[in-house]
Write a protein that holds these residues in place. Structure first.
Motif, mmCIF file in Angstrom:
data_model
loop_
_atom_site.group_PDB
_atom_site.id
_atom_site.type_symbol
_atom_site.label_atom_id
_atom_site.label_comp_id
_atom_site.label_asym_id
_atom_site.label_seq_id
_atom_site.Cartn_x
_atom_site.Cartn_y
_atom_site.Cartn_z
ATOM 1 N N MET A 1 0.806 -1.331 -0.130
ATOM 2 C CA MET A 1 0.023 0.029 0.087
ATOM 3 C C MET A 1 0.938 1.380 0.121
ATOM 4 N N PHE A 2 0.483 2.333 -0.764
ATOM 5 C CA PHE A 2 1.133 3.591 -0.951
ATOM 6 C C PHE A 2 0.696 4.517 0.188
ATOM 7 N N ARG A 3 1.591 5.235 0.696
ATOM 8 C CA ARG A 3 1.001 6.406 1.441
ATOM 9 C C ARG A 3 0.094 7.464 0.834
ATOM 10 N N ASN A 4 0.428 7.919 -0.357
ATOM 11 C CA ASN A 4 -0.415 8.902 -1.251
ATOM 12 C C ASN A 4 0.310 8.718 -2.513
ATOM 13 N N ARG A 5 -0.308 9.806 -3.243
ATOM 14 C CA ARG A 5 -0.037 9.582 -4.591
ATOM 15 C C ARG A 5 1.415 9.950 -4.969
ATOM 16 N N SER A 6 1.899 10.909 -3.950
ATOM 17 C CA SER A 6 3.244 11.629 -4.319
ATOM 18 C C SER A 6 4.276 10.321 -3.764
ATOM 19 N N ASP A 7 4.109 9.424 -2.810
ATOM 20 C CA ASP A 7 4.837 8.722 -2.190
ATOM 21 C C ASP A 7 4.919 7.454 -3.611
ATOM 22 N N ALA A 8 3.688 7.235 -4.168
ATOM 23 C CA ALA A 8 3.770 6.301 -5.410
ATOM 24 C C ALA A 8 4.541 6.713 -6.290
ATOM 25 N N GLY A 9 4.539 7.990 -6.596
ATOM 26 C CA GLY A 9 5.290 8.781 -7.622
ATOM 27 C C GLY A 9 6.745 8.523 -7.586
ATOM 28 N N ARG A 10 7.215 8.587 -6.120
ATOM 29 C CA ARG A 10 8.678 8.497 -5.996
ATOM 30 C C ARG A 10 9.004 7.270 -5.964
ATOM 31 N N ILE A 11 8.197 6.231 -5.521
ATOM 32 C CA ILE A 11 8.642 4.557 -5.822
ATOM 33 C C ILE A 11 8.809 4.344 -7.322
ATOM 34 N N LEU A 12 7.765 4.893 -8.126
ATOM 35 C CA LEU A 12 7.839 4.448 -9.286
ATOM 36 C C LEU A 12 8.655 5.111 -10.300
ATOM 37 N N ALA A 13 9.332 6.485 -9.827
ATOM 38 C CA ALA A 13 10.460 6.750 -10.426
ATOM 39 C C ALA A 13 11.629 5.995 -10.362
ATOM 40 N N GLU A 14 11.818 5.205 -9.027
ATOM 41 C CA GLU A 14 13.055 4.617 -8.872
ATOM 42 C C GLU A 14 13.061 3.396 -10.083
ATOM 43 N N GLN A 15 11.792 2.852 -10.227
ATOM 44 C CA GLN A 15 11.682 1.797 -11.234
ATOM 45 C C GLN A 15 11.838 2.316 -12.698
ATOM 46 N N LEU A 16 11.585 3.439 -12.758
ATOM 47 C CA LEU A 16 11.963 3.984 -14.457
ATOM 48 C C LEU A 16 13.178 4.498 -14.551
ATOM 49 N N ARG A 17 13.963 4.740 -13.413
ATOM 50 C CA ARG A 17 15.148 5.415 -13.646
ATOM 51 C C ARG A 17 16.258 4.813 -14.489
ATOM 52 N N PRO A 18 16.195 3.218 -14.497
ATOM 53 C CA PRO A 18 17.013 2.672 -15.590
ATOM 54 C C PRO A 18 16.771 2.653 -16.882
ATOM 55 N N MET A 19 15.355 3.057 -17.153
ATOM 56 C CA MET A 19 14.872 2.814 -18.578
ATOM 57 C C MET A 19 14.961 4.377 -19.278
ATOM 58 N N VAL A 20 14.932 5.448 -18.607
ATOM 59 C CA VAL A 20 14.393 6.658 -18.945
ATOM 60 C C VAL A 20 15.651 7.749 -18.734
ATOM 61 N N SER A 21 15.865 8.680 -19.567
ATOM 62 C CA SER A 21 16.627 9.740 -19.402
ATOM 63 C C SER A 21 16.113 11.105 -18.807
ATOM 64 N N ARG A 22 16.841 12.116 -18.760
ATOM 65 C CA ARG A 22 16.074 13.208 -18.145
ATOM 66 C C ARG A 22 15.515 14.065 -19.520
ATOM 67 N N MET A 23 15.940 13.331 -20.566
ATOM 68 C CA MET A 23 15.221 13.929 -21.732
ATOM 69 C C MET A 23 13.715 13.293 -22.202
ATOM 70 N N ALA A 24 13.517 12.600 -21.186
ATOM 71 C CA ALA A 24 12.346 11.955 -21.577
ATOM 72 C C ALA A 24 11.008 12.739 -21.201
ATOM 73 N N LEU A 25 9.944 12.704 -21.828
ATOM 74 C CA LEU A 25 8.695 13.400 -21.678
ATOM 75 C C LEU A 25 7.653 12.562 -20.741
ATOM 76 N N ILE A 26 7.549 13.188 -19.602
ATOM 77 C CA ILE A 26 6.514 12.496 -18.674
ATOM 78 C C ILE A 26 5.012 13.283 -18.884
ATOM 79 N N LEU A 27 3.948 12.153 -19.198
ATOM 80 C CA LEU A 27 2.626 12.921 -19.182
ATOM 81 C C LEU A 27 1.797 12.319 -18.241
ATOM 82 N N GLY A 28 1.336 13.101 -17.593
ATOM 83 C CA GLY A 28 0.208 12.581 -16.501
ATOM 84 C C GLY A 28 -1.164 12.676 -17.251
ATOM 85 N N LEU A 29 -2.115 11.558 -16.661
ATOM 86 C CA LEU A 29 -3.373 11.572 -17.057
ATOM 87 C C LEU A 29 -4.289 12.202 -15.949
#
Length: 228
Positions: free
Chosen positions: A1-29
């Protein structure tokens, strides 16, 4: 369980870090995906923008999605559900027209005159706070494909396992922190899952745009100093 959406975003970012560079575009729904996407973009130092999608609710059962629309005129339909509920063409077009007006209103409100981010040739990460049926994310994926990104990733803190599996055919990568066999409501996976408002979305996008401009200005100053 995630504390909130911000906590979930930080966890998700760590999984994405090896896959994308800072030149990527992040699009939120919007709305719920924006606080998650904001933290992903901030952690990765990437650009943030919004991909507006509207669910097409079944008449009489509005929470049940018979499809979705996205920016760019894309419409995705669940034809099996439409046939089962005997939804007429007139009903479908009426719901689509209403949701298209709301989609256009939200785009004007959220961007405040800022142009949509450039997609062609870039790595694009579509982010939501959870994937149940995935109708909105599917519409977003297909809308983005028409703009020819170099890579298209779908990311969410939690997704139903079947939905996660289906998106592996739509996106180049699907990244989820949790893929339970039985999802239930997305909000059950968060300790705090408050309603995200239009104003919340507008402020986060404005803050992200300000951060991007400040970073670009700082980089320009550093380059000028290095040439002296």
């Amino acid at each position: 369980m995630f504390r909130n959406r911000s906590d979930a975003g930080r966890i998700l970012a760590e999984q994405l870090r090896p896959m994308v560079s800072r030149m990527a575009l992040i699009l939120g729904l919007p709305r719920g995906g924006i606080p998650v996407a904001f933290e992903v973009a901030r952690a990765l130092g990437a650009e943030l923008d919004v991909c507006v999608v509207r669910k097409l609710g079944t008449p009489g059962e509005e929470e049940l999605a018979m499809g979705a629309i996205a920016s760019g005129g894309v419409r995705v339909l669940n034809q099996d559900l439409i046939d089962y509920w005997r939804i007429s063409d007139e009903q479908l077009e009426r719901v689509t027209s209403r949701e298209r007006e709301e989609l256009e209103r939200r785009e004007r409100l959220y961007r405040e005159g800022r142009p949509a981010a450039h997609v062609h040739g870039r790595t694009v990460v579509l982010v939501d706070d959870g994937l149940a049926t995935g109708a909105s994310m599917l519409a977003a994926c297909r809308a983005l494909r028409t703009q020819e990104p170099a890579r298209l990733l779908v990311a969410a803190p939690v997704a139903a396992r079947q939905t996660w599996s289906e998106f592996r055919e739509e996106a180049d990568e699907v990244v989820c922190a949790a893929t339970p066999r039985t999802l239930g409501a997305v909000g059950l996976w968060y300790e705090e899952f408050r309603q995200v408002t239009d104003e919340d979305v507008r402020q986060l996008l404005e803050q992200a745009a300000h951060n991007t401009l400040a970073e670009a200005a700082g980089a320009g100053v550093a380059q000028a100093a290095s040439r002296r």
